[in-house]
Design a protein around this motif. Structure first.
Motif, PDB file in Angstrom:
ATOM      1  N   ALA A  64       0.825  -1.208   0.000  1.00 49.53           N
ATOM      2  CA  ALA A  64       0.000   0.000   0.000  1.00 49.53           C
ATOM      3  C   ALA A  64       0.858   1.256   0.000  1.00 49.53           C
ATOM      4  O   ALA A  64       1.953   1.281   0.561  1.00 49.53           O
ATOM      5  N   THR A  65       0.345   2.313  -0.636  1.00 51.23           N
ATOM      6  CA  THR A  65       0.931   3.643  -0.531  1.00 51.23           C
ATOM      7  C   THR A  65       0.447   4.274   0.767  1.00 51.23           C
ATOM      8  O   THR A  65      -0.760   4.361   1.003  1.00 51.23           O
ATOM      9  N   MET A  66       1.372   4.696   1.620  1.00 47.52           N
ATOM     10  CA  MET A  66       1.018   5.251   2.917  1.00 47.52           C
ATOM     11  C   MET A  66       1.050   6.776   2.854  1.00 47.52           C
ATOM     12  O   MET A  66       2.019   7.359   2.357  1.00 47.52           O
ATOM     13  N   ILE A  67      -0.014   7.410   3.362  1.00 44.69           N
ATOM     14  CA  ILE A  67      -0.143   8.859   3.307  1.00 44.69           C
ATOM     15  C   ILE A  67      -0.422   9.382   4.710  1.00 44.69           C
ATOM     16  O   ILE A  67      -1.407   9.000   5.345  1.00 44.69           O
ATOM     17  N   ARG A  68       0.439  10.258   5.211  1.00 43.81           N
ATOM     18  CA  ARG A  68       0.261  10.854   6.532  1.00 43.81           C
ATOM     19  C   ARG A  68      -0.742  11.998   6.470  1.00 43.81           C
ATOM     20  O   ARG A  68      -0.702  12.817   5.552  1.00 43.81           O
ATOM     21  N   ALA A  69      -1.641  12.048   7.449  1.00 49.17           N
ATOM     22  CA  ALA A  69      -2.606  13.135   7.563  1.00 49.17           C
ATOM     23  C   ALA A  69      -2.470  13.771   8.933  1.00 49.17           C
ATOM     24  O   ALA A  69      -2.291  13.070   9.938  1.00 49.17           O
ATOM     25  N   GLU A  70      -2.548  15.066   8.993  1.00 54.72           N
ATOM     26  CA  GLU A  70      -2.434  15.771  10.265  1.00 54.72           C
ATOM     27  C   GLU A  70      -3.702  15.572  11.092  1.00 54.72           C
ATOM     28  O   GLU A  70      -4.792  15.408  10.560  1.00 54.72           O
ATOM     29  N   GLY A  71      -3.542  15.603  12.422  1.00 55.76           N
ATOM     30  CA  GLY A  71      -4.700  15.600  13.315  1.00 55.76           C
ATOM     31  C   GLY A  71      -5.093  14.215  13.785  1.00 55.76           C
ATOM     32  O   GLY A  71      -4.277  13.298  13.864  1.00 55.76           O
ATOM     33  N   THR A  72      -6.392  14.056  14.067  1.00 57.90           N
ATOM     34  CA  THR A  72      -6.938  12.831  14.637  1.00 57.90           C
ATOM     35  C   THR A  72      -7.375  11.865  13.541  1.00 57.90           C
ATOM     36  O   THR A  72      -7.297  12.166  12.345  1.00 57.90           O
ATOM     37  N   TYR A  73      -7.875  10.714  13.972  1.00 51.26           N
ATOM     38  CA  TYR A  73      -8.454   9.751  13.036  1.00 51.26           C
ATOM     39  C   TYR A  73      -9.542  10.396  12.188  1.00 51.26           C
ATOM     40  O   TYR A  73      -9.589  10.200  10.972  1.00 51.26           O
ATOM     41  N   ASP A  74     -10.402  11.169  12.817  1.00 49.46           N
ATOM     42  CA  ASP A  74     -11.500  11.782  12.075  1.00 49.46           C
ATOM     43  C   ASP A  74     -10.988  12.764  11.025  1.00 49.46           C
ATOM     44  O   ASP A  74     -11.566  12.896   9.943  1.00 49.46           O
ATOM     45  N   ASP A  75      -9.881  13.456  11.321  1.00 46.16           N
ATOM     46  CA  ASP A  75      -9.263  14.330  10.326  1.00 46.16           C
ATOM     47  C   ASP A  75      -8.727  13.513   9.153  1.00 46.16           C
ATOM     48  O   ASP A  75      -8.825  13.937   7.997  1.00 46.16           O
ATOM     49  N   SER A  76      -8.175  12.342   9.442  1.00 50.80           N
ATOM     50  CA  SER A  76      -7.657  11.504   8.356  1.00 50.80           C
ATOM     51  C   SER A  76      -8.786  10.945   7.498  1.00 50.80           C
ATOM     52  O   SER A  76      -8.618  10.748   6.292  1.00 50.80           O
ATOM     53  N   VAL A  77      -9.947  10.697   8.102  1.00 53.44           N
ATOM     54  CA  VAL A  77     -11.115  10.266   7.327  1.00 53.44           C
ATOM     55  C   VAL A  77     -11.510  11.340   6.316  1.00 53.44           C
ATOM     56  O   VAL A  77     -11.756  11.058   5.134  1.00 53.44           O
ATOM     57  N   ALA A  78     -11.560  12.590   6.779  1.00 50.12           N
ATOM     58  CA  ALA A  78     -11.911  13.700   5.893  1.00 50.12           C
ATOM     59  C   ALA A  78     -10.873  13.877   4.788  1.00 50.12           C
ATOM     60  O   ALA A  78     -11.225  14.119   3.622  1.00 50.12           O
ATOM     61  N   GLU A  79      -9.601  13.754   5.129  1.00 50.36           N
ATOM     62  CA  GLU A  79      -8.542  13.905   4.135  1.00 50.36           C
ATOM     63  C   GLU A  79      -8.584  12.775   3.106  1.00 50.36           C
ATOM     64  O   GLU A  79      -8.395  13.009   1.901  1.00 50.36           O
ATOM     65  N   ALA A  80      -8.843  11.563   3.553  1.00 46.58           N
ATOM     66  CA  ALA A  80      -8.951  10.438   2.622  1.00 46.58           C
ATOM     67  C   ALA A  80     -10.101  10.660   1.647  1.00 46.58           C
ATOM     68  O   ALA A  80      -9.974  10.393   0.438  1.00 46.58           O
ATOM     69  N   ALA A  81     -11.231  11.146   2.140  1.00 45.50           N
ATOM     70  CA  ALA A  81     -12.377  11.405   1.267  1.00 45.50           C
ATOM     71  C   ALA A  81     -12.065  12.502   0.258  1.00 45.50           C
ATOM     72  O   ALA A  81     -12.415  12.395  -0.929  1.00 45.50           O
ATOM     73  N   ARG A  82     -11.386  13.553   0.708  1.00 40.17           N
ATOM     74  CA  ARG A  82     -11.072  14.682  -0.186  1.00 40.17           C
ATOM     75  C   ARG A  82     -10.112  14.262  -1.298  1.00 40.17           C
ATOM     76  O   ARG A  82     -10.373  14.498  -2.485  1.00 40.17           O
ATOM     77  N   VAL A  83      -9.013  13.640  -0.925  1.00 43.53           N
ATOM     78  CA  VAL A  83      -8.009  13.254  -1.919  1.00 43.53           C
ATOM     79  C   VAL A  83      -8.560  12.189  -2.867  1.00 43.53           C
ATOM     80  O   VAL A  83      -8.325  12.234  -4.083  1.00 43.53           O
ATOM     81  N   SER A  84      -9.317  11.250  -2.326  1.00 45.33           N
ATOM     82  CA  SER A  84      -9.872  10.186  -3.158  1.00 45.33           C
ATOM     83  C   SER A  84     -10.844  10.729  -4.189  1.00 45.33           C
ATOM     84  O   SER A  84     -10.891  10.248  -5.335  1.00 45.33           O
ATOM     85  N   ALA A  85     -11.636  11.730  -3.800  1.00 44.15           N
ATOM     86  CA  ALA A  85     -12.560  12.348  -4.753  1.00 44.15           C
ATOM     87  C   ALA A  85     -11.789  13.017  -5.880  1.00 44.15           C
ATOM     88  O   ALA A  85     -12.197  12.951  -7.060  1.00 44.15           O
ATOM     89  N   GLU A  86     -10.676  13.656  -5.567  1.00 41.69           N
ATOM     90  CA  GLU A  86      -9.860  14.312  -6.583  1.00 41.69           C
ATOM     91  C   GLU A  86      -9.234  13.310  -7.554  1.00 41.69           C
ATOM     92  O   GLU A  86      -9.128  13.569  -8.747  1.00 41.69           O
ATOM     93  N   LYS A  87      -8.826  12.175  -7.040  1.00 42.85           N
ATOM     94  CA  LYS A  87      -8.065  11.219  -7.835  1.00 42.85           C
ATOM     95  C   LYS A  87      -8.901  10.074  -8.411  1.00 42.85           C
ATOM     96  O   LYS A  87      -8.387   9.235  -9.150  1.00 42.85           O
ATOM     97  N   GLY A  88     -10.163  10.020  -8.053  1.00 35.82           N
ATOM     98  CA  GLY A  88     -11.015   8.958  -8.564  1.00 35.82           C
ATOM     99  C   GLY A  88     -10.812   7.620  -7.885  1.00 35.82           C
ATOM    100  O   GLY A  88     -11.102   6.567  -8.462  1.00 35.82           O
ATOM    101  N   TRP A  89     -10.309   7.640  -6.645  1.00 30.82           N
ATOM    102  CA  TRP A  89     -10.130   6.406  -5.883  1.00 30.82           C
ATOM    103  C   TRP A  89     -11.435   6.021  -5.197  1.00 30.82           C
ATOM    104  O   TRP A  89     -12.288   6.875  -4.926  1.00 30.82           O
ATOM    105  N   THR A  90     -11.590   4.748  -4.908  1.00 31.14           N
ATOM    106  CA  THR A  90     -12.769   4.247  -4.200  1.00 31.14           C
ATOM    107  C   THR A  90     -12.473   4.156  -2.716  1.00 31.14           C
ATOM    108  O   THR A  90     -11.583   3.414  -2.292  1.00 31.14           O
ATOM    109  N   VAL A  91     -13.207   4.918  -1.918  1.00 22.54           N
ATOM    110  CA  VAL A  91     -13.009   4.913  -0.466  1.00 22.54           C
ATOM    111  C   VAL A  91     -13.729   3.706   0.133  1.00 22.54           C
ATOM    112  O   VAL A  91     -14.930   3.515  -0.077  1.00 22.54           O
ATOM    113  N   VAL A  92     -12.978   2.894   0.876  1.00 23.78           N
ATOM    114  CA  VAL A  92     -13.563   1.769   1.611  1.00 23.78           C
ATOM    115  C   VAL A  92     -13.435   2.102   3.093  1.00 23.78           C
ATOM    116  O   VAL A  92     -12.486   1.697   3.765  1.00 23.78           O
ATOM    117  N   SER A  93     -14.384   2.858   3.591  1.00 23.40           N
ATOM    118  CA  SER A  93     -14.332   3.337   4.974  1.00 23.40           C
ATOM    119  C   SER A  93     -15.190   2.471   5.877  1.00 23.40           C
ATOM    120  O   SER A  93     -16.223   1.937   5.453  1.00 23.40           O
TER     121      SER A  93
END
Length: 391
Positions: free
Chosen positions: A162-191
């Motif tokens: 897997a490609t590992m991506i660091r996100a600032e803040g808490t788990y919930d902040d990383s959830v928001a960042e994963a959703a934002r970046v995935s929408a930009e790149k066309g990735w499928t979020v499996v949350s």
């Protein structure tokens, strides 16, 4: 803290989509898929007669998910199951015909999988599951981790490619960042958590978890009268509670959702009468449960089928780790990570309080079911907390 469920939805039927996903048919679909894995095995259900006698209950049974699919956590049932399912669905859409799981390693399906990237945010275990699923089908995985995730847990995910991506803040902040970046790149979020407009995939992740309940029911001589399960964002608790309610109906057990006191998002929601964000403070030692916003799907399920909500302290969780590692009364040794024994910690706290025992009708005839949700997924931390060795 302890609170009986007083929500107006308490006792109401589950929504049809939740009942369809989390009932017997849903669990059977999960088991049909995971039985095809090379490392498939039914996880143990341990009896703890020594501890049951100490706590004044009839029986305690622990479903030990520390042995699940080579990942050491119940999360192995969720993310990887969904990745495989979504690949088969996308292959069927592109190829214009139904695709059976037997075709998963075919060149046509692998070509589809290779074009897909699956992403998620994780405290550790869910990310490993998504990454494992992606590796299994030949897809790519991008996993977002927040600052509290240990290097050992990051390495355990990265070994699946897997490609590992660091996100600032808490788990919930990383959830928001994963959703934002995935929408930009066309990735499928499996949350494993849900938000408005994003419910199907988290529901399928929860469907994966029902397999452990279906297994446990087959392993038991009698169904439990009481169940204590840890929360996090709520997926595991809601899946277990819903499956018991759907399969056992009026004979379903009393269900208690157990939060860490330092990340009590489901308890706070029960207090407020609806989903709310818990106050962010010092992280809990229960790293896999260090979540401050509940899954909306999990909340709507637990508001209907949970009988009570409660919190346990960090020292309660560590005490359970040590109690399981050095058992009494002939009980088996069980390796439980920091979050693994939180449900059992809830039972121990209730068993020692006459008022809570009475409210839950917990007595010497009660048969209690708990889930050890993880083994030592961070071995250095486990050694520190259980054996007093420096990390």
């Amino acid at each position: 803290m302890f609170l009986l469920n007083s929500h107006p939805d308490n006792g109401q039927p589950l929504l049809p989509e939740d009942a369809e996903t989390l009932g017997a048919a849903g669990a059977a679909a999960v088991e049909a898929q995971i039985r095809l894995r090379e490392n498939y095995a039914v996880t143990p259900l341990h009896d703890l007669p020594g501890l049951a006698a100490q706590l004044g209950v009839g029986a305690i049974q622990v479903k030990d998910e520390g042995h699940r699919l080579g990942l050491g956590s119940f999360k192995a049932l969720g993310g990887s199951y969904v990745v495989v399912k979504l690949v088969l669905e996308e292959a069927a859409r592109r190829l214009g015909r139904p695709i059976d799981i037997a075709e998963l390693q075919s060149s046509a399906v692998k070509e589809v999988a290779a074009s897909l990237t699956f992403s998620c945010a994780t405290d550790g275990n869910h990310g490993r599951s998504v990454a494992q699923g992606a590796q299994l089908v030949g897809a790519r995985a991008a996993i977002f981790v927040h600052s509290g995730v240990s290097e050992e847990r990051i390495a355990a995910i990265a070994r699946f490619g897997a490609t590992m991506i660091r996100a600032e803040g808490t788990y919930d902040d990383s959830v928001a960042e994963a959703a934002r970046v995935s929408a930009e790149k066309g990735w499928t979020v499996v949350s494993d958590t849900s938000w408005p407009g994003y419910e199907r995939i988290p529901g399928l992740v929860m469907q994966g978890y029902t397999a452990l309940v279906a297994e446990a029911l087959r392993q038991m001589k009698e169904p439990p009268t009481h169940v204590f399960v840890q929360v996090g964002v709520g997926g595991i608790a809601a899946a277990v509670a819903a499956h018991f309610a759907l399969v056992l109906g009026e004979k379903r057990p009393v269900f208690v959702a157990v939060d860490p006191a330092r990340a009590a998002c489901m308890f706070a929601s029960a207090q407020a009468g609806g989903p709310v964000k818990a106050e962010v403070g010092e992280p809990t030692v229960m790293a896999m449960l260090d979540c401050y916003e509940p899954s909306l799907v999990a909340w709507r399920i637990l508001s209907r089928v949970a009988d009570a909500f409660m919190t346990v302290e960090d020292e309660d969780a560590v005490a359970v780790m040590n109690r399981l590692a050095r058992p009494v009364g002939g009980d088996p040794v069980i390796v439980a990570g920091e979050s693994g024994g939180a449900g059992l910690a809830g039972l121990i706290r209730v068993a020692g309080d006459p008022a809570m025992r009475a409210q839950l009708r917990l007595d010497a005839t009660s048969r209690v079911f708990v889930v050890n949700t993880e083994g030592a997924t961070d071995p250095a931390r486990y050694a520190e907390l259980v054996h007093g060795k420096a990390a």
